[in-house]
Design a protein around this motif. Structure first.
Motif, PDB file in Angstrom:
ATOM      1  N   GLU A   1       0.838  -1.206   0.000  1.00  0.00           N
ATOM      2  CA  GLU A   1       0.000   0.000   0.000  1.00  0.00           C
ATOM      3  C   GLU A   1       0.871   1.255   0.000  1.00  0.00           C
ATOM      4  OE1 GLU A   1      -3.755   1.958   2.435  1.00  0.00           O
ATOM      5  OE2 GLU A   1      -3.046  -0.048   2.985  1.00  0.00           O
ATOM      6  N   ALA A   2       1.931   1.258   0.814  1.00  0.00           N
ATOM      7  CA  ALA A   2       2.847   2.403   0.858  1.00  0.00           C
ATOM      8  C   ALA A   2       3.502   2.625  -0.506  1.00  0.00           C
ATOM      9  CB  ALA A   2       3.901   2.197   1.937  1.00  0.00           C
TER      10      ALA A   2
ATOM     11  N   GLU B   1       1.374   4.574  -2.746  1.00  0.00           N
ATOM     12  CA  GLU B   1       1.213   5.982  -2.383  1.00  0.00           C
ATOM     13  C   GLU B   1       2.499   6.788  -2.553  1.00  0.00           C
ATOM     14  OE1 GLU B   1      -0.928   6.963   1.133  1.00  0.00           O
ATOM     15  OE2 GLU B   1      -2.172   5.159   1.005  1.00  0.00           O
TER      16      GLU B   1
ATOM     17  N   CYS C   1       5.087   7.117  -4.844  1.00  0.00           N
ATOM     18  CA  CYS C   1       5.526   6.782  -6.203  1.00  0.00           C
ATOM     19  C   CYS C   1       6.971   7.179  -6.488  1.00  0.00           C
ATOM     20  CB  CYS C   1       4.601   7.448  -7.216  1.00  0.00           C
ATOM     21  SG  CYS C   1       2.891   6.924  -7.060  1.00  0.00           S
TER      22      CYS C   1
ATOM     23  N   LEU D   1       4.967   6.104   5.714  1.00  0.00           N
ATOM     24  CA  LEU D   1       4.867   7.303   4.878  1.00  0.00           C
ATOM     25  C   LEU D   1       5.507   8.518   5.542  1.00  0.00           C
ATOM     26  CD1 LEU D   1       1.269   6.835   3.425  1.00  0.00           C
ATOM     27  CD2 LEU D   1       3.461   6.374   2.298  1.00  0.00           C
TER      28      LEU D   1
END
Length: 103
Positions: free
Chosen positions: A43-44, A47, A49, A98
């Motif tokens: 998932e990280a 997000e 990129c 993140l």
């Protein structure tokens, strides 16, 4: 997206010469926390990129683990070139990952 597997043979190409920051997770297949961390990392990666996500199996690449002093898994290093500028040890939340990548 799958995390790129890093070995001693491709470390320089995949990590130090990546041209972007790299989150490098050290793991083992038998580690429950490592298995729980994987979907969070996926998932990280979706997000963040501008960061390359890679993995090192410490059972297969003990020399790489030793090079970075890895004693516990999962351990995540945030690298740019040959410089480590962030470390996370143990199971991390998406928010924590993140936040560390914003350094």
């Amino acid at each position: 997206m799958e995390l790129k597997k890093v070995t001693g043979d491709n470390f320089q190409t995949e990590v130090t010469e990546a041209g972007v920051p790299v989150l490098l997770v050290f793991y083992t297949d038998r580690c429950d926390s490592c298995r729980a961390q994987h979907p969070i990392l996926m998932e990280a990666a979706g997000e963040a990129c501008d960061v390359k996500f890679c993995k090192v199996n410490v059972d297969e690449e003990s020399r790489l683990a030793g090079r970075f002093g890895i004693c516990q898994v999962p351990t995540m290093l945030i690298m740019n070139g040959e410089k480590v500028f962030g470390t996370m040890i143990g199971l991390q939340s998406l928010e924590s990952i993140l936040q560390h990548l914003e350094m």
